[in-house]
Design a protein around this motif. Structure first.
Motif: not given
Length: 179
Positions: A19-40
């Protein structure tokens, strides 16, 4: 802990890598979802599953509710449908047939019916029981109606109680004990 992806003007969904990759295809995300408020991406306050009887009801997980960084997800309890109830307790025709064959009272009745000059009726009951074991009880019900006047007291109720134990259809059980 679960997380919700709550992009404004969209339906909130469970936050997953896909879901994150689909919403933000040009971003790389850390292993944890904590602290990703900027990405909703927000943590979800879990709600405990309510107590319920799984033999009659089911839990339905409701959509995420909330706004900003405060999100929850609740449960509702709904009755099982007739199909779901049947799947939990399918008719056990073969088990019922095996129990009937092993039941001394029913064997005595079959012997008595044959000895009373009705061997075809006793044989019809046996054939009908074999067909009932395959889920086709019509012959047994027809033969049972013929033998009902010859039954000892309580035998029809005994057989109906056995059929209920094996989750057989109510219409079949009713035909076993017409009184």
């Amino acid at each position: 802990m679960s997380y919700v992806l709550a992009i404004p003007s969209t339906t909130p969904v469970l936050a997953t890598r896909a879901a994150l990759q689909a919403a933000y295809p040009s971003s790389i995300f850390p292993a944890s979802f904590a602290g990703l408020e900027d990405f909703h991406v927000y943590s979800v306050t879990p709600s405990l599953e309510p107590e319920y009887d799984p033999t009659t009801h089911k839990l339905i997980l409701q959509p995420f509710t909330g706004s900003g960084s405060s999100w929850t997800q609740a449960w509702t309890i709904e009755p099982l449908s007739a199909a779901e109830l049947a799947a939990l307790n399918p008719p056990q025709w073969q088990e019922f047939a095996a129990a009937v064959v092993m039941d001394p009272a029913i064997n005595s009745m079959l012997t008595a019916v044959a000895a009373a000059g009705f061997p075809a009726l006793a044989g019809g009951l046996q054939v009908g029981m074999g067909q009932a074991a395959e889920g086709k009880p019509q012959t047994f019900v027809t033969m049972w109606a013929g033998v009902t006047p010859m039954l000892t007291e309580g035998l029809a109720a005994h057989l109906a109680a056995m059929a209920t134990t094996y989750h057989l259809p109510a219409a079949f059980v009713a035909n076993l004990n017409p009184a």
